[in-house]
Design a protein around this motif. Structure first.
Motif, PDB file in Angstrom:
ATOM      1  N   VAL A  11       0.826  -1.213   0.000  1.00 43.97           N
ATOM      2  CA  VAL A  11       0.000   0.000   0.000  1.00 43.97           C
ATOM      3  C   VAL A  11       0.856   1.257   0.000  1.00 43.97           C
ATOM      4  O   VAL A  11       0.522   2.256  -0.644  1.00 43.97           O
ATOM      5  CB  VAL A  11      -0.958  -0.014   1.211  1.00 43.97           C
ATOM      6  CG1 VAL A  11      -1.662   1.327   1.355  1.00 43.97           C
ATOM      7  CG2 VAL A  11      -1.985  -1.120   1.055  1.00 43.97           C
ATOM      8  N   THR A  12       1.971   1.211   0.681  1.00 42.29           N
ATOM      9  CA  THR A  12       2.829   2.400   0.781  1.00 42.29           C
ATOM     10  C   THR A  12       3.475   2.771  -0.550  1.00 42.29           C
ATOM     11  O   THR A  12       3.999   3.872  -0.697  1.00 42.29           O
ATOM     12  CB  THR A  12       3.937   2.174   1.830  1.00 42.29           C
ATOM     13  OG1 THR A  12       4.628   0.944   1.530  1.00 42.29           O
ATOM     14  CG2 THR A  12       3.337   2.080   3.225  1.00 42.29           C
ATOM     15  N   THR A  15       0.740   4.792  -5.984  1.00 46.48           N
ATOM     16  CA  THR A  15       0.895   6.215  -6.329  1.00 46.48           C
ATOM     17  C   THR A  15      -0.428   6.907  -6.649  1.00 46.48           C
ATOM     18  O   THR A  15      -0.449   8.126  -6.810  1.00 46.48           O
ATOM     19  CB  THR A  15       1.837   6.360  -7.535  1.00 46.48           C
ATOM     20  OG1 THR A  15       1.295   5.637  -8.654  1.00 46.48           O
ATOM     21  CG2 THR A  15       3.224   5.823  -7.208  1.00 46.48           C
ATOM     22  N   ASP A  17      -4.209   8.579  -6.245  1.00 47.65           N
ATOM     23  CA  ASP A  17      -4.688   9.551  -5.251  1.00 47.65           C
ATOM     24  C   ASP A  17      -5.410   8.890  -4.083  1.00 47.65           C
ATOM     25  O   ASP A  17      -5.296   9.331  -2.938  1.00 47.65           O
ATOM     26  CB  ASP A  17      -5.634  10.559  -5.915  1.00 47.65           C
ATOM     27  CG  ASP A  17      -4.956  11.389  -6.988  1.00 47.65           C
ATOM     28  OD1 ASP A  17      -3.720  11.542  -6.920  1.00 47.65           O
ATOM     29  OD2 ASP A  17      -5.655  11.880  -7.897  1.00 47.65           O
ATOM     30  N   ILE A  19      -7.015   4.931  -2.500  1.00 45.78           N
ATOM     31  CA  ILE A  19      -7.039   3.470  -2.556  1.00 45.78           C
ATOM     32  C   ILE A  19      -8.404   2.988  -2.072  1.00 45.78           C
ATOM     33  O   ILE A  19      -8.903   3.452  -1.042  1.00 45.78           O
ATOM     34  CB  ILE A  19      -5.941   2.859  -1.662  1.00 45.78           C
ATOM     35  CG1 ILE A  19      -4.554   3.349  -2.107  1.00 45.78           C
ATOM     36  CG2 ILE A  19      -6.002   1.333  -1.685  1.00 45.78           C
ATOM     37  CD1 ILE A  19      -3.447   2.969  -1.136  1.00 45.78           C
ATOM     38  N   ARG A  62      -7.597   8.589   6.535  1.00 50.97           N
ATOM     39  CA  ARG A  62      -6.527   9.468   6.040  1.00 50.97           C
ATOM     40  C   ARG A  62      -5.271   9.254   6.879  1.00 50.97           C
ATOM     41  O   ARG A  62      -5.328   9.305   8.099  1.00 50.97           O
ATOM     42  CB  ARG A  62      -6.972  10.928   6.084  1.00 50.97           C
ATOM     43  CG  ARG A  62      -8.086  11.257   5.097  1.00 50.97           C
ATOM     44  CD  ARG A  62      -8.585  12.685   5.259  1.00 50.97           C
ATOM     45  NE  ARG A  62      -9.508  13.061   4.207  1.00 50.97           N
ATOM     46  CZ  ARG A  62     -10.805  12.763   4.218  1.00 50.97           C
ATOM     47  NH1 ARG A  62     -11.311  12.070   5.222  1.00 50.97           N
ATOM     48  NH2 ARG A  62     -11.582  13.146   3.211  1.00 50.97           N
ATOM     49  N   ARG A  67       3.475   8.776   3.808  1.00 50.86           N
ATOM     50  CA  ARG A  67       3.125   9.919   2.972  1.00 50.86           C
ATOM     51  C   ARG A  67       1.631  10.126   3.110  1.00 50.86           C
ATOM     52  O   ARG A  67       0.907   9.279   3.645  1.00 50.86           O
ATOM     53  CB  ARG A  67       3.487   9.659   1.498  1.00 50.86           C
ATOM     54  CG  ARG A  67       2.732   8.493   0.864  1.00 50.86           C
ATOM     55  CD  ARG A  67       3.050   8.319  -0.594  1.00 50.86           C
ATOM     56  NE  ARG A  67       2.321   7.208  -1.188  1.00 50.86           N
ATOM     57  CZ  ARG A  67       1.074   7.273  -1.612  1.00 50.86           C
ATOM     58  NH1 ARG A  67       0.397   8.398  -1.499  1.00 50.86           N
ATOM     59  NH2 ARG A  67       0.485   6.217  -2.146  1.00 50.86           N
ATOM     60  N   MET A  69      -1.959   9.781   2.485  1.00 48.71           N
ATOM     61  CA  MET A  69      -2.640   8.676   1.829  1.00 48.71           C
ATOM     62  C   MET A  69      -4.107   8.654   2.250  1.00 48.71           C
ATOM     63  O   MET A  69      -4.434   8.877   3.415  1.00 48.71           O
ATOM     64  CB  MET A  69      -1.954   7.357   2.218  1.00 48.71           C
ATOM     65  CG  MET A  69      -2.454   6.128   1.492  1.00 48.71           C
ATOM     66  SD  MET A  69      -1.639   4.640   2.162  1.00 48.71           S
ATOM     67  CE  MET A  69       0.094   5.087   1.991  1.00 48.71           C
ATOM     68  N   ARG A  70      -4.991   8.386   1.285  1.00 47.08           N
ATOM     69  CA  ARG A  70      -6.420   8.277   1.578  1.00 47.08           C
ATOM     70  C   ARG A  70      -6.907   6.898   1.158  1.00 47.08           C
ATOM     71  O   ARG A  70      -6.702   6.485   0.022  1.00 47.08           O
ATOM     72  CB  ARG A  70      -7.202   9.373   0.857  1.00 47.08           C
ATOM     73  CG  ARG A  70      -6.885  10.777   1.342  1.00 47.08           C
ATOM     74  CD  ARG A  70      -7.595  11.836   0.534  1.00 47.08           C
ATOM     75  NE  ARG A  70      -7.101  11.896  -0.840  1.00 47.08           N
ATOM     76  CZ  ARG A  70      -7.602  12.699  -1.774  1.00 47.08           C
ATOM     77  NH1 ARG A  70      -8.612  13.505  -1.473  1.00 47.08           N
ATOM     78  NH2 ARG A  70      -7.101  12.709  -2.998  1.00 47.08           N
ATOM     79  N   ILE A  71      -7.545   6.197   2.085  1.00 49.68           N
ATOM     80  CA  ILE A  71      -8.059   4.853   1.818  1.00 49.68           C
ATOM     81  C   ILE A  71      -9.561   4.852   2.043  1.00 49.68           C
ATOM     82  O   ILE A  71     -10.036   5.289   3.089  1.00 49.68           O
ATOM     83  CB  ILE A  71      -7.398   3.803   2.735  1.00 49.68           C
ATOM     84  CG1 ILE A  71      -5.879   3.841   2.587  1.00 49.68           C
ATOM     85  CG2 ILE A  71      -7.929   2.410   2.425  1.00 49.68           C
ATOM     86  CD1 ILE A  71      -5.147   2.916   3.548  1.00 49.68           C
TER      87      ILE A  71
END
Length: 201
Positions: A11-12, A15, A17, A19, A62, A67, A69-71
């Protein structure tokens, strides 16, 4: 929308916007490897019943590390009543949530646990079709600003295994079907003043 199939990466390293992660009702652990922070947050949401995995329910997590990241977690409902149609509608709910976040690209993580008892190609077809249907936007007569009505332009469907030829064919078939339905929607949404018999010639 440009849709591609890829083998999953951590996941990290994604790239895109946003996930999208599917989640069965009653599930307590993610079927994919999440960061420790993400796993703790989704566990907390499940414990407080702010998110339970009910069909088409969504929750946004969030993260700031490693970095920004929005899931988006998307509920699939109960595993014993799971169908491809339910998956398609759930993915649509996920895309609708992503559009509200004004994201242009999305990665959809499909763990093997979802496809274990269903043909992988059928799962892929359902995911692509649901995403395309929800991403449809008719802007011809809209007066809102572009950023308020934008669609997602790029989607990467990430599988735990290397994409098969059947799964790639399913993407093409679902894309053709969605293109045809969007054309029909465009025709139905267009005013008769603009859609004259001559325009079909």
């Amino acid at each position: 929308m440009n849709i591609t199939l890829e083998k999953q990466v951590p996941v990290t390293r994604v790239t895109e916007d946003v996930i999208i992660v599917p989640w069965f009702q009653g599930q307590t652990m993610a079927c994919i490897t999440l960061s420790t922070d993400a796993q703790k947050i989704i566990e907390s949401l499940c414990m407080t019943k702010e998110f339970s995995g009910r069909h088409m329910e969504t929750a946004v997590v969030r993260l700031a590390r490693p970095r920004l990241m929005r899931i988006v977690f998307v509920g699939l409902g109960k595993k014993e009543t799971f169908t491809c149609d339910a998956l398609s509608r759930a993915m649509g709910a996920g895309i609708m949530r992503v559009k509200k976040m004004h994201a242009l690209s999305v990665a959809v993580m499909i763990p093997d646990g979802v496809v274990r008892d269903v043909l992988a190609a059928r799962i892929t077809h359902a995911v692509v079709f649901g995403i395309r249907q929800a991403n449809y936007t008719f802007l011809k007569y809209k007066t809102k600003k572009k950023d308020e009505t934008q669609s997602v332009s790029r989607c990467t469907i990430m599988l735990e295994h290397a994409p098969s030829a059947e799964e790639k064919a399913a993407v093409k078939h679902a894309t053709i079907l969605a293109d045809s339905m969007e054309l029909a929607k465009d025709i139905g949404n267009t005013d008769s003043v603009d859609l004259t018999p001559a325009s079909f010639a």
